[in-house]
Design a protein around this motif. Structure first.
Motif, short mmCIF file in Angstrom:
data_model
loop_
_atom_site.label_atom_id
_atom_site.label_comp_id
_atom_site.label_asym_id
_atom_site.label_seq_id
_atom_site.Cartn_x
_atom_site.Cartn_y
_atom_site.Cartn_z
N SER A 20 0.82 -1.21 0.00
CA SER A 20 0.00 0.00 0.00
C SER A 20 0.86 1.26 0.00
CB SER A 20 -0.95 0.00 1.19
OG SER A 20 -0.22 0.08 2.39
N THR A 21 2.08 1.20 0.50
CA THR A 21 2.94 2.37 0.51
C THR A 21 3.78 2.49 -0.76
OG1 THR A 21 4.65 1.15 1.67
CG2 THR A 21 3.10 2.38 3.01
N VAL A 22 3.76 1.49 -1.62
CA VAL A 22 4.56 1.51 -2.83
C VAL A 22 3.97 2.45 -3.87
CG1 VAL A 22 5.29 0.07 -4.78
CG2 VAL A 22 5.56 -0.75 -2.48
N GLN A 23 2.69 2.73 -3.80
CA GLN A 23 2.05 3.58 -4.77
C GLN A 23 2.62 4.99 -4.65
OE1 GLN A 23 -2.07 3.30 -4.00
NE2 GLN A 23 -2.15 1.12 -4.29
N ALA A 24 3.57 5.29 -5.51
CA ALA A 24 4.27 6.57 -5.42
C ALA A 24 4.13 7.32 -6.73
CB ALA A 24 5.74 6.34 -5.10
N GLU A 25 4.50 8.56 -6.69
CA GLU A 25 4.49 9.42 -7.86
C GLU A 25 5.90 9.96 -8.06
OE1 GLU A 25 2.46 13.60 -9.26
OE2 GLU A 25 1.40 12.31 -7.86
N VAL A 26 6.35 9.98 -9.30
CA VAL A 26 7.66 10.51 -9.64
C VAL A 26 7.46 11.86 -10.29
CG1 VAL A 26 9.74 10.17 -11.01
CG2 VAL A 26 8.61 8.21 -9.96
N ARG A 27 8.08 12.87 -9.72
CA ARG A 27 8.00 14.22 -10.28
C ARG A 27 9.39 14.68 -10.66
NH1 ARG A 27 3.85 17.42 -6.26
NH2 ARG A 27 2.20 15.89 -6.39
N PHE A 28 9.53 15.03 -11.93
CA PHE A 28 10.80 15.56 -12.39
C PHE A 28 10.79 17.06 -12.18
CE2 PHE A 28 10.74 11.85 -15.50
CZ PHE A 28 11.52 11.07 -14.69
N GLY A 29 11.87 17.59 -11.64
CA GLY A 29 11.98 19.02 -11.40
C GLY A 29 12.61 19.72 -12.59
N ARG A 30 13.37 20.76 -12.29
CA ARG A 30 14.00 21.54 -13.35
C ARG A 30 15.26 20.83 -13.85
NH1 ARG A 30 14.95 27.34 -11.08
NH2 ARG A 30 16.00 26.09 -9.53
N ASN A 31 15.58 21.07 -15.11
CA ASN A 31 16.82 20.60 -15.75
C ASN A 31 16.99 19.09 -15.68
OD1 ASN A 31 17.51 23.27 -16.37
ND2 ASN A 31 18.41 23.53 -14.33
N VAL A 32 15.91 18.35 -15.95
CA VAL A 32 16.00 16.88 -15.99
C VAL A 32 16.16 16.47 -17.44
CG1 VAL A 32 14.80 14.73 -15.53
CG2 VAL A 32 14.61 16.63 -13.93
N ARG A 33 17.22 15.71 -17.70
CA ARG A 33 17.52 15.26 -19.06
C ARG A 33 17.58 13.74 -19.09
NH1 ARG A 33 17.42 19.47 -22.61
NH2 ARG A 33 18.14 21.33 -21.58
N VAL A 34 16.96 13.15 -20.10
CA VAL A 34 17.04 11.70 -20.34
C VAL A 34 17.60 11.53 -21.73
CG1 VAL A 34 15.76 9.55 -20.55
CG2 VAL A 34 15.09 11.23 -18.83
N GLY A 35 18.80 11.02 -21.82
CA GLY A 35 19.45 10.86 -23.11
C GLY A 35 19.70 12.18 -23.81
N GLY A 36 19.78 13.26 -23.06
CA GLY A 36 20.01 14.58 -23.63
C GLY A 36 18.72 15.33 -23.94
N HIS A 37 17.57 14.70 -23.78
CA HIS A 37 16.28 15.33 -24.06
C HIS A 37 15.67 15.85 -22.77
CE1 HIS A 37 16.08 13.97 -28.25
NE2 HIS A 37 16.70 12.88 -27.80
#
Length: 102
Positions: A38-55
């Motif tokens: 029940s505690t695993v249900q989480a949300e991921v929030r990316f903040g400023r300047n987050v890059r994945v593969g340069g994007h």
């Protein structure tokens, strides 16, 4: 002999309860598992300047209903870009096919 009889008279029907040995331990393990699920249900929030593969993936949030699948390629993919699709379970999936920027 008398002590054994006195012990049984204090716990009448102890042998006839029907619970196998270790039953309480299994119940506690099940409760611990349910608590962690029940505690695993989480949300991921990316903040400023987050890059994945340069994007840039800044200021995006993903949870159980809104997921992301990001495929990174060394060469240009056949269908580059991101699209939102239904996952068939009431949620949406952001599928991205991106070329890695170095």
């Amino acid at each position: 002999m008398k002590a054994t009889t006195a012990h049984l008279s204090r716990n009448p029907g102890h042998e006839t309860r029907g619970y196998p040995p270790g039953h309480a331990l299994r119940v506690l393990a099940l409760l611990a598992l349910l608590t962690t699920m029940s505690t695993v249900q989480a949300e991921v929030r990316f903040g400023r300047n987050v890059r994945v593969g340069g994007h840039d993936f800044s200021n995006q949030s993903f949870d159980r209903k809104r997921r992301a699948v990001i495929h990174l390629y060394d060469r240009t993919p056949r269908q580059p870009g991101c699209v939102w699709r239904s996952d068939g379970r009431g949620g949406k999936v952001k599928t991205c096919h991106l070329r890695r920027i170095r």
